[in-house]
Design a protein around this motif. Structure first.
Motif, short mmCIF file in Angstrom:
data_model
loop_
_atom_site.label_atom_id
_atom_site.label_comp_id
_atom_site.label_asym_id
_atom_site.label_seq_id
_atom_site.Cartn_x
_atom_site.Cartn_y
_atom_site.Cartn_z
N VAL A 26 0.60 -22.74 -9.25
CA VAL A 26 0.50 -21.54 -10.27
C VAL A 26 -0.99 -21.79 -10.16
O VAL A 26 -1.62 -20.68 -9.92
CB VAL A 26 0.88 -21.87 -11.14
CG1 VAL A 26 0.47 -20.06 -12.11
CG2 VAL A 26 2.32 -21.27 -10.99
N ILE A 27 -1.22 -22.55 -10.94
CA ILE A 27 -3.32 -22.66 -10.93
C ILE A 27 -4.05 -22.70 -9.71
O ILE A 27 -4.68 -21.96 -9.17
CB ILE A 27 -3.17 -24.14 -11.29
CG1 ILE A 27 -3.21 -23.56 -13.19
CG2 ILE A 27 -4.66 -24.29 -11.66
CD1 ILE A 27 -2.98 -22.51 -14.13
N ASP A 28 -3.68 -23.13 -8.07
CA ASP A 28 -4.11 -23.22 -7.34
C ASP A 28 -3.74 -21.89 -6.58
O ASP A 28 -5.16 -21.81 -6.26
CB ASP A 28 -3.09 -23.95 -6.53
CG ASP A 28 -3.59 -25.51 -5.98
OD1 ASP A 28 -4.17 -25.97 -7.08
OD2 ASP A 28 -2.59 -26.45 -6.19
N GLU A 29 -3.38 -21.31 -6.92
CA GLU A 29 -3.07 -19.60 -6.48
C GLU A 29 -3.49 -19.10 -6.83
O GLU A 29 -4.30 -17.72 -6.70
CB GLU A 29 -1.58 -19.58 -6.52
CG GLU A 29 -1.27 -18.06 -5.65
CD GLU A 29 0.27 -17.37 -5.97
OE1 GLU A 29 0.62 -16.19 -5.91
OE2 GLU A 29 0.94 -17.90 -5.54
N THR A 30 -3.61 -18.91 -8.35
CA THR A 30 -4.41 -18.03 -9.32
C THR A 30 -5.76 -18.15 -8.77
O THR A 30 -6.74 -17.07 -8.78
CB THR A 30 -4.82 -18.66 -11.01
OG1 THR A 30 -2.73 -18.49 -10.98
CG2 THR A 30 -5.74 -17.96 -12.28
N PHE A 31 -6.40 -19.93 -8.48
CA PHE A 31 -8.15 -19.83 -8.55
C PHE A 31 -8.21 -18.89 -6.80
O PHE A 31 -9.67 -18.48 -6.53
CB PHE A 31 -7.84 -21.13 -8.52
CG PHE A 31 -8.36 -21.23 -10.05
CD1 PHE A 31 -9.60 -21.13 -10.85
CD2 PHE A 31 -7.75 -22.17 -10.99
CE1 PHE A 31 -9.75 -21.28 -12.18
CE2 PHE A 31 -8.40 -22.47 -12.13
CZ PHE A 31 -8.82 -21.94 -12.75
N GLU A 32 -7.52 -18.61 -6.27
CA GLU A 32 -7.53 -18.81 -5.35
C GLU A 32 -7.30 -17.33 -4.38
O GLU A 32 -8.35 -16.40 -3.93
CB GLU A 32 -6.12 -19.11 -4.08
CG GLU A 32 -6.58 -19.08 -2.30
CD GLU A 32 -6.17 -17.74 -2.14
OE1 GLU A 32 -6.78 -16.99 -1.31
OE2 GLU A 32 -4.79 -17.09 -2.58
N ARG A 33 -6.89 -16.75 -5.75
CA ARG A 33 -6.90 -15.21 -5.66
C ARG A 33 -8.71 -14.71 -6.17
O ARG A 33 -8.29 -13.87 -6.06
CB ARG A 33 -5.22 -14.64 -6.84
CG ARG A 33 -4.30 -14.39 -5.96
CD ARG A 33 -3.23 -14.16 -5.90
NE ARG A 33 -3.12 -13.14 -5.92
CZ ARG A 33 -3.34 -11.43 -5.21
NH1 ARG A 33 -2.94 -12.45 -3.82
NH2 ARG A 33 -2.96 -10.59 -5.49
#
Length: 485
Positions: A26-33
């Motif tokens: 989730v955190i990976d996707e958050t920073f990617e977005r």
């Protein structure tokens, strides 16, 4: 990967608890977005990437170990770069350039409660200087764009939070409201924002612990769904010993109100609060919300509101309370930090902020107190309506979203406004202290969001939430958010 961050916080928390996605993912996707979208919208001003990833790993291990977890375990949240902060991440009072980056010595009460519930702070969002604008623009970070059209305003002063939520960068972001700073961004960004009764959510308004009383300041957040806001209030509401204005939490959970029937709910409708000019496209959209409420079992009728005073007198009472508070804050900055904002740093401030600060010095103590007499009349006017009805519905704004970088539109209903406050049907509720929410009501012909304002009696947040959820079930807006690349 499918955008997990675009789903409601409650659903994301459920998926995390049941192993469908890990907090690290989730955190990976958050920073990617954020990395992919923030250049266009300019919603985030600081990121807390290293600490957030460390906390996500700890959250994942807690699940693997079968440890008890909170209702927001592993869910990313954002703070408003004005009045909520976490130890170790800078904040700037809304991009006040002469102050630079301040480093908080401790975490805000509300943020600590979010962290105790398992949420992970990923960064902070843009705000105008001292929160003193209905548009999110400041000299340090520039303007924040609307998720439906990045050339349009995201509102203010919680515009960065609303833009981040509306663009799907984050499921939940904190905000505050002293003139509509939650409801204005919610309206223009198509999100949900509830201003609670003052004191329901505690704060630490140092050095003035009583600052939030005149006019009333409230704290909450921006979300994509009503239930997410209800959960947020369940987590952050309740008295705190460091806030002398805070009040005990409610006996029931706010999430329970979301499923409540509104059969027989009595709704009053004012198209203009008796003192505003509102554009026809806004009125027709908000009137559709009344039909939705009727379809859910409520009764609704139009009422005529009469404050007994003209708009400019009502506004002057608001200014007489707010602007001296801003001037006092500037005096405190000079005493405590040695920074003279109106002197050597004057050119680093926005002209509108300078006007507000200088205007605050013009009021006498007697005028400050007399403003409370007008404020009392405003309270009684709204409360008389609510004595006979469960809810009052109005437009949130008099117009649709305008160009970013401007505190207000050039025209409302074909006429140039004399003040930006003619745009917002929000700030009178900061005089009175009634809870009020902006809910997505529909969109204009240009596809821009329009909000309806739902107002309840003091501490009747459950009624506002129940009515909001009834509207959401019958005219859902989750699929209306623009798909981001």
């Amino acid at each position: 990967m499918e955008n997990e961050i675009g789903q409601p916080a409650i659903e994301l928390a459920f998926d995390i608890r049941h192993g469908r996605i890990s907090p690290v993912e989730v955190i990976d996707e958050t920073f990617e977005r954020i990395d992919r979208l923030n250049d266009e919208f300019n919603a985030f001003v600081y990121l807390r990437e290293e600490d957030a990833r460390t906390e996500a790993l700890a959250a994942e291990r807690a699940l693997e170990n079968g440890d008890p977890v909170g209702p927001l375990h592993g869910v990313p949240v954002a703070l408003k770069d004005l009045d909520s902060h976490v130890e170790g991440m800078p904040y700037t009072f809304g991009g006040v350039k002469p102050l630079g980056e301040q480093m908080p010595e401790r975490t805000s009460v509300t943020v600590q409660r979010l962290q105790d519930a398992g949420a992970i702070v990923v960064g902070s969002t843009n705000s105008p200087e001292f929160g003193a604008s209905g548009d999110t623009t400041n000299p340090m970070f520039g303007s924040t764009g609307n998720p439906f059209n990045s050339s349009k305003t995201a509102g203010g002063s919680s515009g960065g939070s609303a833009s981040a939520v509306g663009a799907g960068m984050i499921p939940l972001a904190l905000g505050s409201d002293v003139a509509g700073s939650l409801r204005i961004p919610a309206s223009v960004c198509g999100t949900y924002g509830l201003k609670p009764t003052p004191g329901l959510v505690p704060s630490e308004s140092q050095p003035d612990l009583f600052r939030d009383a005149a006019p009333f300041v409230s704290y909450s957040g921006l979300t994509r769904t009503v239930e997410d806001t209800a959960l947020l209030l369940d987590v952050i509401a309740g008295e705190h010993p460091r806030d002398p204005l805070s009040v005990p939490e409610a006996d029931t959970e706010y999430r329970d109100a979301v499923d409540r029937s509104i059969e027989g709910l009595s709704v009053a409708f004012s198209p203009d609060l008796g003192v505003y000019d509102v554009e026809d496209t806004v009125l027709s959209t908000v009137e559709d919300v009344l039909e939705t409420l009727r379809g859910a079992g409520a009764t609704a009728e139009r009422v005529d509101i009469d404050f007994g005073i003209p708009f400019d007198v009502l506004l002057e009472s608001y200014n007489a309370l707010l602007n001296p508070s801003l001037s006092a804050a500037v005096e405190g900055i000079e005493r405590e930090m040695g920074i003279d904002l109106l002197g050597e740093h004057r050119d680093e401030l926005s002209p509108q902020v300078i006007d507000f600060i200088e205007d605050g010095y013009e009021y006498s103590a007697v005028e400050y107190k007399q403003a409370s007499v007008v404020r009392s009349r405003a309270y009684e006017t709204i409360q008389r309506v609510l004595d006979g009805h469960d809810l009052l519905v109005t437009p949130t704004l008099a117009t649709t979203p305008w160009e970013k970088g401007k505190p207000a539109p050039d025209k409302i209903a074909g006429e140039a406004p004399e003040t930006d406050k003619e745009t917002f049907l929000t700030w009178p509720l900061n005089l009175t202290g009634h809870p009020a929410a902006s809910i997505p009501a529909g969109r204009s012909a240009e596809g821009l969001p329009i909000g309806a304002q739902l107002i309840g009696s003091r501490f009747a947040e459950d009624t506002v939430l129940a009515a909001s959820a009834a509207i959401e079930r019958r005219q859902p807006w989750m699929d209306d958010y623009p798909a981001q690349p």
